[in-house]
Design a protein around this motif. Structure first.
Motif, PDB file in Angstrom:
ATOM      1  N   TYR B  33     -20.528  17.395 -13.742  1.00  0.00           N
ATOM      2  CA  TYR B  33     -19.510  18.216 -12.758  1.00  0.00           C
ATOM      3  C   TYR B  33     -18.295  17.115 -12.238  1.00  0.00           C
ATOM      4  N   PHE B  91     -14.467  13.058  -7.778  1.00  0.00           N
ATOM      5  CA  PHE B  91     -15.898  12.856  -8.025  1.00  0.00           C
ATOM      6  C   PHE B  91     -16.734  13.366  -9.102  1.00  0.00           C
ATOM      7  N   GLN B 103     -27.358  18.703  -6.570  1.00  0.00           N
ATOM      8  CA  GLN B 103     -26.258  17.790  -7.324  1.00  0.00           C
ATOM      9  C   GLN B 103     -26.162  16.448  -6.419  1.00  0.00           C
ATOM     10  N   TYR B 104     -25.729  15.527  -7.382  1.00  0.00           N
ATOM     11  CA  TYR B 104     -25.608  14.097  -6.614  1.00  0.00           C
ATOM     12  C   TYR B 104     -24.471  13.566  -7.069  1.00  0.00           C
ATOM     13  N   PHE B 105     -23.595  12.991  -6.234  1.00  0.00           N
ATOM     14  CA  PHE B 105     -22.363  12.707  -6.280  1.00  0.00           C
ATOM     15  C   PHE B 105     -22.189  11.013  -6.587  1.00  0.00           C
ATOM     16  N   GLY B 106     -21.104  10.852  -7.279  1.00  0.00           N
ATOM     17  CA  GLY B 106     -20.832   9.350  -7.673  1.00  0.00           C
ATOM     18  C   GLY B 106     -19.813   8.948  -6.317  1.00  0.00           C
ATOM     19  N   PRO B 107     -19.535   7.515  -6.256  1.00  0.00           N
ATOM     20  CA  PRO B 107     -18.587   7.046  -5.375  1.00  0.00           C
ATOM     21  C   PRO B 107     -17.152   7.501  -5.530  1.00  0.00           C
TER      22      PRO B 107
END
Lengths: 112, 114
Positions: B33, B91, B103-107
């Motif tokens: 995403y 993101f 859902q896991y987000f990047g920095p």
């Protein structure tokens, strides 16, 4: 009416207090509910995840979902200064490649 | 928890220029995403990508935007001709896998268009 509403705060409480953060939503199709913590200019960090109604506890954090009222909450017990951040609620209607709809985020400060 | 890196961390570009933002998942994932967050505003969904195809996109994701997985690992977001209003944090997120669909987000990549 916005799909997801969240009081942006700011909210300031003393260390050790119980914090209550809330979101309301309008889309009855939402089934998955998440809370993220976000520090300034960083990516959202997943804290809690709940499917449908009910409670979920993880350490000092408790997430509640009341689908009949379209209302979700996050409680933080024994709050610490390190909990100071912006808390985002997010939700989606189904699993799989479904978009998350976010609230505005509540800025929380825990004062030592 | 899946790990995600994003490059660059900060990109400054002039209006009308093309930019490519990159997301590198550390482990294999099916769902990808892109979201963006304009300063002081809520996180907004842009596009979801599954099995090398766009599965859903928002109204924001117009013809100026495109996504791809050029080499099967990196996941990129391209903005063809940047506008001032494209300035935001972008993101990448991974996940959406049964049974939890978390859902896991990047920095994030901070894009500044001047």
């Amino acid at each position: 009416q916005k799909e997801v509403e969240q009081d942006p705060g700011p909210l300031s409480v003393p260390e050790g207090a119980i914090v209550s953060l809330n979101c309301t939503y309008s889309n009855s199709a939402f089934q998955y509910f998440m809370w993220y913590r976000q520090y300034s200019r960083k990516g959202p960090e997943l804290l809690m995840y709940t499917y449908s109604s009910g409670n979920k506890e993880d350490g000092r954090f408790t997430a509640q979902v009341d689908k009949s009222s379209k209302y979700i909450s996050l409680f933080i017990r024994d709050s610490q200064p390190s909990d100071s951040a912006t808390y985002l609620c997010a939700m989606s209607p189904l699993g799989g490649a479904q978009k998350l709809v976010f609230g505005q985020g509540t800025r929380l400060t825990i004062n030592p | 928890e899946p790990e995600v890196t994003q490059t660059p961390s900060h990109q400054v570009t002039q209006m009308g220029q093309e930019v490519i933002l990159r997301c590198v998942p550390i482990s294999n994932h099916l769902y990808f995403y892109w979201y963006r967050q304009i300063l002081g505003q809520k996180v907004e969904f842009l596009v979801s990508f599954y099995n090398n195809e766009i599965s859903e996109k928002s109204e924001i994701f117009d013809d100026q935007f495109s996504v791809e997985r050029p080499d099967g690992s990196n996941f990129t977001l391209k903005i063809r001709s940047t506008k001032l209003e494209d300035s935001a944090m972008y993101f990448c997120a991974l996940g959406g896998v049964a049974p939890t669909y978390e859902q896991y987000f990047g920095p994030g990549t901070r894009l500044t268009v001047t």
